[in-house]
Motif scaffolding. Structure first.
Motif, PDB file in Angstrom:
ATOM      1  N   PRO A   1       9.073   6.784  -7.805  1.00  0.00           N
ATOM      2  CA  PRO A   1       8.681   7.959  -8.584  1.00  0.00           C
ATOM      3  C   PRO A   1       9.757   8.378  -9.572  1.00  0.00           C
ATOM      4  O   PRO A   1      10.939   8.071  -9.398  1.00  0.00           O
ATOM      5  N   ARG A   2       9.350   9.122 -10.588  1.00  0.00           N
ATOM      6  CA  ARG A   2      10.317   9.681 -11.532  1.00  0.00           C
ATOM      7  C   ARG A   2      11.006  10.893 -10.880  1.00  0.00           C
ATOM      8  O   ARG A   2      10.591  11.341  -9.813  1.00  0.00           O
ATOM      9  N   LEU A   3      11.999  11.437 -11.541  1.00  0.00           N
ATOM     10  CA  LEU A   3      12.806  12.526 -10.994  1.00  0.00           C
ATOM     11  C   LEU A   3      11.941  13.744 -10.670  1.00  0.00           C
ATOM     12  O   LEU A   3      11.131  14.178 -11.485  1.00  0.00           O
ATOM     13  N   HIS A   4      12.139  14.269  -9.465  1.00  0.00           N
ATOM     14  CA  HIS A   4      11.364  15.413  -8.996  1.00  0.00           C
ATOM     15  C   HIS A   4      12.140  16.135  -7.896  1.00  0.00           C
ATOM     16  O   HIS A   4      13.176  15.664  -7.442  1.00  0.00           O
ATOM     17  N   SER A   5      11.624  17.285  -7.475  1.00  0.00           N
ATOM     18  CA  SER A   5      12.235  18.010  -6.353  1.00  0.00           C
ATOM     19  C   SER A   5      11.132  18.699  -5.550  1.00  0.00           C
ATOM     20  O   SER A   5       9.990  18.811  -6.004  1.00  0.00           O
ATOM     21  N   HIS A   6      11.505  19.131  -4.356  1.00  0.00           N
ATOM     22  CA  HIS A   6      10.599  19.855  -3.463  1.00  0.00           C
ATOM     23  C   HIS A   6      11.337  21.082  -2.929  1.00  0.00           C
ATOM     24  O   HIS A   6      12.564  21.040  -2.751  1.00  0.00           O
ATOM     25  N   PRO A   7      10.628  22.169  -2.602  1.00  0.00           N
ATOM     26  CA  PRO A   7      11.286  23.351  -2.035  1.00  0.00           C
ATOM     27  C   PRO A   7      11.531  23.211  -0.523  1.00  0.00           C
ATOM     28  O   PRO A   7      11.766  24.200   0.162  1.00  0.00           O
ATOM     29  N   TYR A   8      11.477  22.002  -0.027  1.00  0.00           N
ATOM     30  CA  TYR A   8      11.712  21.674   1.383  1.00  0.00           C
ATOM     31  C   TYR A   8      12.398  20.309   1.430  1.00  0.00           C
ATOM     32  O   TYR A   8      12.409  19.571   0.442  1.00  0.00           O
ATOM     33  N   ALA A   9      12.966  19.957   2.566  1.00  0.00           N
ATOM     34  CA  ALA A   9      13.646  18.668   2.711  1.00  0.00           C
ATOM     35  C   ALA A   9      12.634  17.524   2.732  1.00  0.00           C
ATOM     36  O   ALA A   9      11.496  17.687   3.173  1.00  0.00           O
ATOM     37  N   GLU A  10      13.067  16.364   2.239  1.00  0.00           N
ATOM     38  CA  GLU A  10      12.288  15.133   2.359  1.00  0.00           C
ATOM     39  C   GLU A  10      13.158  14.098   3.057  1.00  0.00           C
ATOM     40  O   GLU A  10      14.306  13.878   2.675  1.00  0.00           O
ATOM     41  N   THR A  11      12.602  13.479   4.085  1.00  0.00           N
ATOM     42  CA  THR A  11      13.327  12.486   4.873  1.00  0.00           C
ATOM     43  C   THR A  11      12.699  11.120   4.651  1.00  0.00           C
ATOM     44  O   THR A  11      11.481  10.967   4.742  1.00  0.00           O
TER      45      THR A  11
ATOM     46  N   TRP B   1       0.826  -1.202   0.000  1.00  0.00           N
ATOM     47  CA  TRP B   1       0.000   0.000   0.000  1.00  0.00           C
ATOM     48  C   TRP B   1       0.856   1.246   0.000  1.00  0.00           C
ATOM     49  O   TRP B   1       2.018   1.223   0.382  1.00  0.00           O
ATOM     50  N   THR B   2       0.259   2.302  -0.462  1.00  0.00           N
ATOM     51  CA  THR B   2       0.844   3.636  -0.379  1.00  0.00           C
ATOM     52  C   THR B   2      -0.273   4.574   0.047  1.00  0.00           C
ATOM     53  O   THR B   2      -1.365   4.534  -0.504  1.00  0.00           O
ATOM     54  N   GLU B   3       0.013   5.376   1.033  1.00  0.00           N
ATOM     55  CA  GLU B   3      -0.979   6.315   1.540  1.00  0.00           C
ATOM     56  C   GLU B   3      -0.314   7.679   1.694  1.00  0.00           C
ATOM     57  O   GLU B   3       0.794   7.778   2.212  1.00  0.00           O
ATOM     58  N   ASN B   4      -0.978   8.719   1.214  1.00  0.00           N
ATOM     59  CA  ASN B   4      -0.478  10.089   1.335  1.00  0.00           C
ATOM     60  C   ASN B   4      -1.290  10.830   2.389  1.00  0.00           C
ATOM     61  O   ASN B   4      -2.522  10.735   2.397  1.00  0.00           O
ATOM     62  N   TYR B   5      -0.590  11.553   3.249  1.00  0.00           N
ATOM     63  CA  TYR B   5      -1.249  12.332   4.293  1.00  0.00           C
ATOM     64  C   TYR B   5      -0.765  13.773   4.220  1.00  0.00           C
ATOM     65  O   TYR B   5       0.421  14.043   4.399  1.00  0.00           O
ATOM     66  N   GLU B   6      -1.686  14.691   3.961  1.00  0.00           N
ATOM     67  CA  GLU B   6      -1.378  16.118   3.918  1.00  0.00           C
ATOM     68  C   GLU B   6      -2.245  16.849   4.934  1.00  0.00           C
ATOM     69  O   GLU B   6      -3.315  16.377   5.302  1.00  0.00           O
TER      70      GLU B   6
ATOM     71  N   TYR C   1      10.249  -2.820  -0.534  1.00  0.00           N
ATOM     72  CA  TYR C   1      10.642  -1.652   0.251  1.00  0.00           C
ATOM     73  C   TYR C   1       9.472  -1.217   1.112  1.00  0.00           C
ATOM     74  O   TYR C   1       8.318  -1.300   0.688  1.00  0.00           O
ATOM     75  N   GLU C   2       9.779  -0.789   2.312  1.00  0.00           N
ATOM     76  CA  GLU C   2       8.783  -0.155   3.171  1.00  0.00           C
ATOM     77  C   GLU C   2       9.443   1.046   3.817  1.00  0.00           C
ATOM     78  O   GLU C   2      10.551   0.940   4.357  1.00  0.00           O
ATOM     79  N   ALA C   3       8.774   2.195   3.752  1.00  0.00           N
ATOM     80  CA  ALA C   3       9.368   3.406   4.304  1.00  0.00           C
ATOM     81  C   ALA C   3       8.298   4.435   4.641  1.00  0.00           C
ATOM     82  O   ALA C   3       7.168   4.374   4.162  1.00  0.00           O
ATOM     83  N   VAL C   4       8.711   5.378   5.469  1.00  0.00           N
ATOM     84  CA  VAL C   4       7.935   6.570   5.752  1.00  0.00           C
ATOM     85  C   VAL C   4       8.683   7.720   5.104  1.00  0.00           C
ATOM     86  O   VAL C   4       9.885   7.903   5.362  1.00  0.00           O
ATOM     87  N   HIS C   5       8.024   8.469   4.242  1.00  0.00           N
ATOM     88  CA  HIS C   5       8.618   9.642   3.593  1.00  0.00           C
ATOM     89  C   HIS C   5       8.033  10.860   4.288  1.00  0.00           C
ATOM     90  O   HIS C   5       6.813  11.073   4.248  1.00  0.00           O
ATOM     91  N   ILE C   6       8.881  11.663   4.902  1.00  0.00           N
ATOM     92  CA  ILE C   6       8.426  12.828   5.652  1.00  0.00           C
ATOM     93  C   ILE C   6       8.762  14.084   4.870  1.00  0.00           C
ATOM     94  O   ILE C   6       9.931  14.381   4.621  1.00  0.00           O
ATOM     95  N   HIS C   7       7.736  14.814   4.471  1.00  0.00           N
ATOM     96  CA  HIS C   7       7.902  16.080   3.755  1.00  0.00           C
ATOM     97  C   HIS C   7       7.828  17.205   4.779  1.00  0.00           C
ATOM     98  O   HIS C   7       6.851  17.304   5.519  1.00  0.00           O
ATOM     99  N   ALA C   8       8.843  18.045   4.822  1.00  0.00           N
ATOM    100  CA  ALA C   8       8.919  19.127   5.800  1.00  0.00           C
ATOM    101  C   ALA C   8       8.040  20.306   5.381  1.00  0.00           C
ATOM    102  O   ALA C   8       8.492  21.449   5.259  1.00  0.00           O
ATOM    103  N   ASN C   9       6.775  20.000   5.130  1.00  0.00           N
ATOM    104  CA  ASN C   9       5.796  20.997   4.724  1.00  0.00           C
ATOM    105  C   ASN C   9       4.419  20.404   5.010  1.00  0.00           C
ATOM    106  O   ASN C   9       4.253  19.184   4.936  1.00  0.00           O
ATOM    107  N   ASP C  10       3.424  21.217   5.284  1.00  0.00           N
ATOM    108  CA  ASP C  10       2.112  20.664   5.634  1.00  0.00           C
ATOM    109  C   ASP C  10       1.339  20.127   4.431  1.00  0.00           C
ATOM    110  O   ASP C  10       0.318  19.471   4.598  1.00  0.00           O
ATOM    111  N   HIS C  11       1.829  20.388   3.208  1.00  0.00           N
ATOM    112  CA  HIS C  11       1.230  19.808   2.004  1.00  0.00           C
ATOM    113  C   HIS C  11       2.341  19.582   0.976  1.00  0.00           C
ATOM    114  O   HIS C  11       3.424  20.156   1.080  1.00  0.00           O
ATOM    115  N   PHE C  12       2.064  18.720   0.006  1.00  0.00           N
ATOM    116  CA  PHE C  12       3.068  18.365  -0.998  1.00  0.00           C
ATOM    117  C   PHE C  12       3.216  19.487  -2.022  1.00  0.00           C
ATOM    118  O   PHE C  12       2.226  19.991  -2.550  1.00  0.00           O
ATOM    119  N   VAL C  13       4.457  19.839  -2.296  1.00  0.00           N
ATOM    120  CA  VAL C  13       4.796  20.757  -3.381  1.00  0.00           C
ATOM    121  C   VAL C  13       5.876  20.040  -4.177  1.00  0.00           C
ATOM    122  O   VAL C  13       6.998  19.871  -3.693  1.00  0.00           O
TER     123      VAL C  13
END
Length: 117
Positions: free
Chosen positions: A44-54, A17-22, A100-112
Motif C-alpha cells: 500500500p501507499r503511505l497511510h496511517s491509522h488512529p490505532y496500532a497495526e501489527t 490472495w488478499t482478504e479483508n475482515y472487518e 510475502y505472506e502476513a496477517v495484518h491485525i488492526h486494533a479496531n473492529d473496522h478499518f480507519v
C-alpha cells in the motif's frame, strides 16, 4: 459462539490472495488483512491509522517505511518476525523479491485509514 470464516473466493491453497475482515463476529474487537503474494514490489501507499497495526510476517519479507518526510526510516520485516506500528504512525511497505505472506491485525473492529499519498 465461535465462527469459522471461509475465503470469499473459496480457494483452499492460501496462495496469491488478499482478504479483508472487518466487524468479526464474537466481539473480536480487531479487523484483519490476510495477504499472500509471490510478487515483488507490492504494497500500500503511505497511510496511517488512529490505532496500532501489527504485522505477523509468515513468509518472505517486505521493506516497511515508518514515519514520513525527514523522520521516515526503513525496517525490513522478515518471515517469523512481528512488527507493531503504533497508532498515528505513517507507514507503507513493498514486498521483497520472493513475495510475502502476513496477517495484518488492526486494533479496531473496522478499518480507519488516512491515505497520505
Amino acid at each position: 459462539m465461535d465462527t469459522l470464516i471461509t475465503r470469499s473466493d473459496a480457494r483452499e491453497d492460501g496462495e496469491e490472495w488478499t482478504e479483508n475482515y472487518e466487524r468479526l463476529p464474537g466481539g473480536a474487537g480487531v479487523s484483519l488483512i490476510l495477504e499472500s503474494t509471490t510478487q515483488e514490489g507490492v504494497g500500500p501507499r503511505l497511510h496511517s491509522h488512529p490505532y496500532a497495526e501489527t504485522f505477523v510476517i509468515r513468509r518472505g519479507w517486505a521493506t516497511f517505511t515508518l514515519g514520513a518526510g525527514p523522520d521516515a526510516r526503513e525496517v525490513i520485516g522478515r518471515s517469523g518476525q512481528v512488527l507493531v506500528v503504533p497508532a498515528g504512525t505513517p507507514h507503507k511497505f513493498r514486498t521483497g523479491p520472493a513475495g510475502y505472506e502476513a496477517v495484518h491485525i488492526h486494533a479496531n473492529d473496522h478499518f480507519v485509514t488516512e491515505w497520505l499519498e
